[in-house]
Design a protein around this motif. Structure first.
Motif, PDB file in Angstrom:
ATOM      1  N   THR A 142       0.840  -1.192   0.000  1.00 47.03           N
ATOM      2  CA  THR A 142       0.000   0.000   0.000  1.00 47.03           C
ATOM      3  C   THR A 142       0.877   1.244   0.000  1.00 47.03           C
ATOM      4  OG1 THR A 142      -0.095   0.234   2.397  1.00 47.03           O
ATOM      5  CG2 THR A 142      -1.724  -1.245   1.365  1.00 47.03           C
ATOM      6  N   LEU A 143       0.244   2.383  -0.295  1.00 47.00           N
ATOM      7  CA  LEU A 143       0.995   3.632  -0.250  1.00 47.00           C
ATOM      8  C   LEU A 143       1.471   3.918   1.167  1.00 47.00           C
ATOM      9  CD1 LEU A 143       2.104   6.129  -1.626  1.00 47.00           C
ATOM     10  CD2 LEU A 143      -0.142   7.212  -1.341  1.00 47.00           C
ATOM     11  N   ASP A 144       0.645   3.606   2.165  1.00 48.86           N
ATOM     12  CA  ASP A 144       1.079   3.798   3.548  1.00 48.86           C
ATOM     13  C   ASP A 144       2.301   2.938   3.875  1.00 48.86           C
ATOM     14  OD1 ASP A 144      -0.788   5.721   4.182  1.00 48.86           O
ATOM     15  OD2 ASP A 144      -2.223   4.303   5.046  1.00 48.86           O
ATOM     16  N   ASP A 145       2.323   1.702   3.365  1.00 49.19           N
ATOM     17  CA  ASP A 145       3.510   0.865   3.533  1.00 49.19           C
ATOM     18  C   ASP A 145       4.733   1.574   2.972  1.00 49.19           C
ATOM     19  OD1 ASP A 145       2.347  -1.458   4.721  1.00 49.19           O
ATOM     20  OD2 ASP A 145       1.758  -2.226   2.756  1.00 49.19           O
ATOM     21  N   ALA A 146       4.620   2.013   1.720  1.00 51.25           N
ATOM     22  CA  ALA A 146       5.766   2.635   1.054  1.00 51.25           C
ATOM     23  C   ALA A 146       6.207   3.906   1.766  1.00 51.25           C
ATOM     24  CB  ALA A 146       5.413   2.929  -0.400  1.00 51.25           C
ATOM     25  N   ARG A 147       5.243   4.703   2.221  1.00 55.60           N
ATOM     26  CA  ARG A 147       5.574   5.921   2.945  1.00 55.60           C
ATOM     27  C   ARG A 147       6.404   5.633   4.191  1.00 55.60           C
ATOM     28  NH1 ARG A 147      -0.469   7.863   2.622  1.00 55.60           N
ATOM     29  NH2 ARG A 147      -0.400   9.501   1.021  1.00 55.60           N
ATOM     30  N   SER A 148       6.168   4.482   4.811  1.00 49.99           N
ATOM     31  CA  SER A 148       6.796   4.190   6.096  1.00 49.99           C
ATOM     32  C   SER A 148       8.290   3.920   5.988  1.00 49.99           C
ATOM     33  CB  SER A 148       6.100   2.989   6.753  1.00 49.99           C
ATOM     34  OG  SER A 148       6.423   1.762   6.117  1.00 49.99           O
ATOM     35  N   HIS A 173       3.836   3.516 -10.064  1.00 50.63           N
ATOM     36  CA  HIS A 173       2.701   4.143  -9.386  1.00 50.63           C
ATOM     37  C   HIS A 173       3.101   4.549  -7.971  1.00 50.63           C
ATOM     38  CE1 HIS A 173      -1.197   4.010  -7.088  1.00 50.63           C
ATOM     39  NE2 HIS A 173      -1.532   4.809  -8.084  1.00 50.63           N
ATOM     40  N   THR A 174       3.741   3.642  -7.269  1.00 49.01           N
ATOM     41  CA  THR A 174       4.218   3.937  -5.915  1.00 49.01           C
ATOM     42  C   THR A 174       5.234   5.069  -5.932  1.00 49.01           C
ATOM     43  OG1 THR A 174       3.822   1.668  -5.180  1.00 49.01           O
ATOM     44  CG2 THR A 174       5.415   2.967  -3.913  1.00 49.01           C
ATOM     45  N   ALA A 175       6.220   4.973  -6.825  1.00 48.47           N
ATOM     46  CA  ALA A 175       7.276   5.979  -6.881  1.00 48.47           C
ATOM     47  C   ALA A 175       6.717   7.362  -7.195  1.00 48.47           C
ATOM     48  CB  ALA A 175       8.319   5.580  -7.918  1.00 48.47           C
ATOM     49  N   ASP A 176       5.818   7.449  -8.175  1.00 45.88           N
ATOM     50  CA  ASP A 176       5.287   8.750  -8.571  1.00 45.88           C
ATOM     51  C   ASP A 176       4.494   9.398  -7.441  1.00 45.88           C
ATOM     52  OD1 ASP A 176       6.438   8.469 -11.034  1.00 45.88           O
ATOM     53  OD2 ASP A 176       4.574   8.122 -12.136  1.00 45.88           O
ATOM     54  N   LEU A 177       3.714   8.611  -6.703  1.00 43.51           N
ATOM     55  CA  LEU A 177       2.965   9.176  -5.577  1.00 43.51           C
ATOM     56  C   LEU A 177       3.904   9.687  -4.495  1.00 43.51           C
ATOM     57  CD1 LEU A 177       0.033   6.614  -5.315  1.00 43.51           C
ATOM     58  CD2 LEU A 177      -0.078   8.952  -6.183  1.00 43.51           C
ATOM     59  N   LEU A 178       4.968   8.941  -4.217  1.00 44.26           N
ATOM     60  CA  LEU A 178       5.934   9.393  -3.215  1.00 44.26           C
ATOM     61  C   LEU A 178       6.670  10.649  -3.679  1.00 44.26           C
ATOM     62  CD1 LEU A 178       7.422   5.981  -2.030  1.00 44.26           C
ATOM     63  CD2 LEU A 178       5.804   7.441  -0.796  1.00 44.26           C
ATOM     64  N   LEU A 179       7.022  10.698  -4.955  1.00 42.08           N
ATOM     65  CA  LEU A 179       7.663  11.896  -5.495  1.00 42.08           C
ATOM     66  C   LEU A 179       6.764  13.118  -5.324  1.00 42.08           C
ATOM     67  CD1 LEU A 179       9.190  10.501  -8.816  1.00 42.08           C
ATOM     68  CD2 LEU A 179      10.439  11.071  -6.725  1.00 42.08           C
TER      69      LEU A 179
END
Length: 306
Positions: A142-148, A173-179
């Motif tokens: 999930t995005l929350d996972d990646a954010r952590s 998708h994950t990378a672009d949201l974090l960017l």
């Protein structure tokens, strides 16, 4: 403005950052894995076997397989704690010291009391490793996972083994949201090779350094002085106030992506240079580039921060 990969001193070195051997769940012994990558024209690899108890916590010593034309980085795939879906974390750590203390991870299932994914990622980075969030799509992250994973240097945006084995290769998708949340991350393509299927020689990094030396390669990875590829060559990316220019090997498509839905593509035959106007990206704090050749193979730049 130019990406550091094209302004840093030295030359480009081709390498794979995610590989497995018989020390964990790979098919080939470490020496043969290294031999095959060298024979395929790679300059370096990181052998990243699973650092879990089921395989007696291996940290592969590939130093004996280095020579004047080929080198290795010491690394592992780390596992500890559960993601939101209840499955074990997979975190890539390249440049680990041999004294790195493994997590309490007896197998591929989380156990009570073990370190969390963010904790082991932070410990690996503090030990000097280049840390990447591995195969987000394959993991069901999930995005929350990646954010952590605050300690991450990078996101694994293409994983060739996940492409051939389950069609879940993507991390963009994950990378672009974090960017778009302001995370200064780089983007890596890897094999995740086990040699049990055609999962090798499909995605790599091209790292700019003054010598094919493990310490210099590691420093360049941490500095973002590289791009990722399946075959095409990026030769320069330059940003001016109103346009972005890409120089490359012959390609049929040049795409610039940015925040949200912002993207512009140019198509043609055997293009080796293209300029993209940036009007569409007025509200985007970052840009990245994809090129695609006539065979459908891609290469990807690291993000450019404006």
């Amino acid at each position: 403005m130019q990406l550091s990969a094209f302004t840093a001193p030295g030359r480009f070195w081709r390498g794979n950052l995610h590989t497995h051997s018989t020390l964990s769940d790979g098919v080939l012994p470490p020496e043969e894995v290294c031999r095959r990558y060298k024979a395929e024209g790679y300059d370096f690899i990181a052998l990243t076997d699973h650092l879990i108890g089921a395989f007696d916590y291996p940290l592969a010593d590939t130093r004996p397989f280095r020579d004047k034309d080929f080198t290795t980085l010491i690394g592992a795939e780390l596992h500890s704690g559960a993601m939101q879906n209840g499955e074990l974390w997979h975190i890539l750590a390249v440049g680990l010291p041999f004294g790195f203390t493994p997590p309490e991870a007896p197998g591929f299932s989380p156990v009570p009391g073990q370190e969390s994914g963010p904790e082991i990622a932070a410990r690996a980075r503090a030990a000097g490793a280049f840390v990447a969030v591995a195969h987000p799509q394959w993991s069901g992250m999930t995005l929350d996972d990646a954010r952590s994973i605050k300690a991450a240097h990078a996101v694994e945006v293409y994983n060739h083994g996940c492409a051939t084995g389950c069609d879940r290769a993507d991390g963009f998708h994950t990378a672009d949201l974090l960017l778009s949340e302001g995370r200064r991350l780089s983007l890596v393509a890897t094999d995740d090779a086990h040699f049990s299927e055609p999962d090798h020689f499909g995605g790599w990094v091209m790292v700019k350094a003054e010598a094919n030396d493990p310490d210099l390669i590691l420093e360049a990875l941490k500095g973002g002085d590289f791009y990722s590829s399946q075959g095409p060559e990026l030769r320069n990316v330059t940003v001016k106030e109103d346009s972005l220019t890409v120089t490359s090997s012959a390609v049929t498509t040049i795409i610039v992506q940015g925040h949200g839905s912002a993207a512009v593509a140019r198509h043609g035959q055997s293009m080796t240079q293209g300029a993209i106007p940036l009007t569409r990206f007025a509200g985007s704090p970052w840009l990245r580039v994809t090129i695609i050749d006539a065979a459908g193979r891609k290469a990807w730049s690291n993000p450019i921060w404006r």
